[in-house]
Design a protein around this motif. Sequence first.
Motif, PDB file in Angstrom:
ATOM      1  N   GLY A 190       0.863  -1.216  -0.002  1.00  0.00           N
ATOM      2  CA  GLY A 190       0.156   0.014   0.200  1.00  0.00           C
ATOM      3  C   GLY A 190       0.795   1.236   0.075  1.00  0.00           C
ATOM      4  N   LEU A 191       2.191   1.168  -0.096  1.00  0.00           N
ATOM      5  CA  LEU A 191       3.106   2.453  -0.134  1.00  0.00           C
ATOM      6  C   LEU A 191       3.142   2.868  -1.552  1.00  0.00           C
ATOM      7  N   ASN A 192       3.418   4.167  -1.588  1.00  0.00           N
ATOM      8  CA  ASN A 192       4.000   4.827  -3.058  1.00  0.00           C
ATOM      9  C   ASN A 192       5.435   4.527  -3.102  1.00  0.00           C
ATOM     10  N   TRP A 193       5.511   3.350  -4.019  1.00  0.00           N
ATOM     11  CA  TRP A 193       6.822   2.970  -4.030  1.00  0.00           C
ATOM     12  C   TRP A 193       8.068   3.746  -4.966  1.00  0.00           C
ATOM     13  N   VAL A 194       9.165   3.739  -4.744  1.00  0.00           N
ATOM     14  CA  VAL A 194      10.219   4.001  -5.866  1.00  0.00           C
ATOM     15  C   VAL A 194      11.086   2.911  -5.931  1.00  0.00           C
ATOM     16  N   LEU A 218       4.656  -5.184  -5.413  1.00  0.00           N
ATOM     17  CA  LEU A 218       4.398  -3.822  -5.119  1.00  0.00           C
ATOM     18  C   LEU A 218       4.717  -2.753  -6.125  1.00  0.00           C
ATOM     19  N   GLY A 219       3.745  -2.025  -6.412  1.00  0.00           N
ATOM     20  CA  GLY A 219       3.842  -1.004  -7.563  1.00  0.00           C
ATOM     21  C   GLY A 219       4.844   0.054  -7.325  1.00  0.00           C
ATOM     22  N   GLY A 220       5.045   0.801  -8.441  1.00  0.00           N
ATOM     23  CA  GLY A 220       5.990   1.974  -8.471  1.00  0.00           C
ATOM     24  C   GLY A 220       5.717   2.937  -9.198  1.00  0.00           C
ATOM     25  N   SER A 221       5.904   4.179  -8.567  1.00  0.00           N
ATOM     26  CA  SER A 221       5.566   5.383  -9.438  1.00  0.00           C
ATOM     27  C   SER A 221       6.621   5.928 -10.167  1.00  0.00           C
ATOM     28  N   HIS A 222       7.867   5.415  -9.951  1.00  0.00           N
ATOM     29  CA  HIS A 222       9.165   5.759 -10.567  1.00  0.00           C
ATOM     30  C   HIS A 222      10.416   4.752 -10.294  1.00  0.00           C
ATOM     31  N   HIS A 223      11.331   4.707 -11.464  1.00  0.00           N
ATOM     32  CA  HIS A 223      12.611   3.889 -11.225  1.00  0.00           C
ATOM     33  C   HIS A 223      13.849   4.661 -11.220  1.00  0.00           C
ATOM     34  N   VAL A 224      14.565   4.868 -10.208  1.00  0.00           N
ATOM     35  CA  VAL A 224      15.538   5.767  -9.948  1.00  0.00           C
ATOM     36  C   VAL A 224      17.056   5.213 -10.495  1.00  0.00           C
ATOM     37  N   ASP A 225      18.027   5.839 -10.665  1.00  0.00           N
ATOM     38  CA  ASP A 225      19.335   5.209 -11.034  1.00  0.00           C
ATOM     39  C   ASP A 225      20.252   5.666  -9.831  1.00  0.00           C
ATOM     40  N   GLY A 226      19.835   5.671  -8.582  1.00  0.00           N
ATOM     41  CA  GLY A 226      20.745   5.990  -7.500  1.00  0.00           C
ATOM     42  C   GLY A 226      19.993   6.149  -6.207  1.00  0.00           C
ATOM     43  N   MET A 231      16.255   9.094  -2.650  1.00  0.00           N
ATOM     44  CA  MET A 231      15.742   9.859  -1.317  1.00  0.00           C
ATOM     45  C   MET A 231      15.061  11.044  -1.792  1.00  0.00           C
ATOM     46  N   ASN A 232      15.241  11.537  -2.845  1.00  0.00           N
ATOM     47  CA  ASN A 232      14.575  12.884  -3.399  1.00  0.00           C
ATOM     48  C   ASN A 232      13.008  12.691  -3.734  1.00  0.00           C
ATOM     49  N   TRP A 233      13.040  11.634  -4.261  1.00  0.00           N
ATOM     50  CA  TRP A 233      11.498  11.004  -4.413  1.00  0.00           C
ATOM     51  C   TRP A 233      10.832  10.726  -3.224  1.00  0.00           C
ATOM     52  N   VAL A 234      11.438  10.138  -2.255  1.00  0.00           N
ATOM     53  CA  VAL A 234      10.872   9.946  -1.044  1.00  0.00           C
ATOM     54  C   VAL A 234      10.416  11.314  -0.357  1.00  0.00           C
ATOM     55  N   ARG A 235      11.316  12.115  -0.316  1.00  0.00           N
ATOM     56  CA  ARG A 235      11.110  13.537   0.353  1.00  0.00           C
ATOM     57  C   ARG A 235      10.045  14.181  -0.211  1.00  0.00           C
ATOM     58  N   ASP A 236      10.044  14.336  -1.583  1.00  0.00           N
ATOM     59  CA  ASP A 236       9.051  15.101  -2.326  1.00  0.00           C
ATOM     60  C   ASP A 236       7.928  14.364  -2.847  1.00  0.00           C
ATOM     61  N   THR A 237       7.751  13.336  -2.800  1.00  0.00           N
ATOM     62  CA  THR A 237       6.462  12.665  -3.113  1.00  0.00           C
ATOM     63  C   THR A 237       5.890  11.746  -2.196  1.00  0.00           C
ATOM     64  N   ASP A 238       6.242  11.973  -0.955  1.00  0.00           N
ATOM     65  CA  ASP A 238       5.864  10.997   0.131  1.00  0.00           C
ATOM     66  C   ASP A 238       5.914   9.647  -0.261  1.00  0.00           C
ATOM     67  N   ALA A 239       6.955   9.100  -1.083  1.00  0.00           N
ATOM     68  CA  ALA A 239       7.142   7.893  -1.512  1.00  0.00           C
ATOM     69  C   ALA A 239       7.989   6.987  -0.253  1.00  0.00           C
ATOM     70  N   ALA A 240       8.213   5.618  -0.745  1.00  0.00           N
ATOM     71  CA  ALA A 240       9.009   4.956   0.102  1.00  0.00           C
ATOM     72  C   ALA A 240      10.177   4.032  -0.532  1.00  0.00           C
TER      73      ALA A 240
END
Length: 325
Positions: A190-194, A218-226, A231-240
Amino acid sequence: MELELRHARIVWTIAEVGSISKAAGWLNVPQPSLTTQLRRIEKMLGGDLFVRSRSGIVPTSLGKRLIPMLARLVQQADEVTSEAAASIASTFRFGNTEWTPPTLLAAIQASMPTVDVETETLAPAAAVEAVHGGALTVAMIPCSTKATPDYVRHPDLDTTVIFREPIWLAVSRGHPLADLDSVDGTCLTGLNWVHYSRDHWFHEVEKDLLAQLDQTDLGGSHHVDGHHEAMNWVRDTDAAALTPPTGVTGDVRLVPIRETQTIELMLVWRRGAVGRETSRRLVETVRRYYCGYASTIPGYWPWIVEHAAEFPELSHFLPLPTPSG
C-alpha cells in the motif's frame, strides 16, 4: 628445466579456479598449451599435481603438499612487485559506487601523503574492469552477501570486506511509519514505491529482498538510478524506497526492516598492484571513516553498537559487549 615463478603461477591459478580450461582463460593462453606446460611442470616436480574428478580437478597427495608452497611463492613475488611499484607511483586511483564524499577523499589522501589520490564514481562491474585494466588502483564495490558477482571471482584479484550494511526502509519525515522502531514485510504493502532501474546494481538486491518478504507485486511510481535520487523522490512525493543506511539523506527517515538482508562493501585490487601495508592502511582508513559517517545518521550508530556481532569487520571500533555471568 628449473622451477620459475611463471610455473608456480600456472599451478596456483589452476588450483584456484579448479579447471584447466578456465585457468587458460584467466592466463590468456590456449588450453592445449597450458596442458603441455602443466605436464612439464609435473615431470620436473616428480609426479602429478592434479587428478580429474566430476567436479573438475583436485590436487593429488603431491599437489596438496606442493601447491601451498607454490602459492606462497606467487604471493611473496606479488608483494615484492607491489611494494616496488608503490614506491614510485605518483597517483592512487580509488573507484567507488554511487558517490564519493569529498571528506572521504580527504581521509584517504591524509593516509597516503606521498601520492596524489584521485577518485572516480563507476558502476561495480565497470569499476572492477577498470581495476583489471589498470585505470583504477582499487575499487570499493557493493555486493549482496548472498552471492558474490562473477566478475569479482578472478584469480588475479584480491578482495577484502570493508563493512556490511542492512537494507532498511526510507520514508518521509511525516510518514505514518517514520517513528516505528521496525517494520516487517506486511507493512510494505500500500505504499507509494520508488524502485531502482534494472541496470542499477541495487535492483537485484531490492528484488531479492522483496521476494524474501513475500512482497513481489509492489507497484512503483518511478524507477531511479541511485540512492540519492531515490531519497529525493521519498522526500518530495511521500514515497517509500529501500536503501542501505549510508544511502539515506538527512531529510528522510530510516526504519529498520525485521529479517532484512545485508550488503557488503568490498575492496578490490589487482593482485600485486597494492602492497600489504598500503591495503591495510586503506582498509583502516575507510572503516574509520564509515564509523564516523554512520554516527551522523540518526539512530544508526546505536543500532550498530547494539548489533555488534553483525559487524565483525568493525569490532576494533565498537564497544565490546560485557560477558554475562
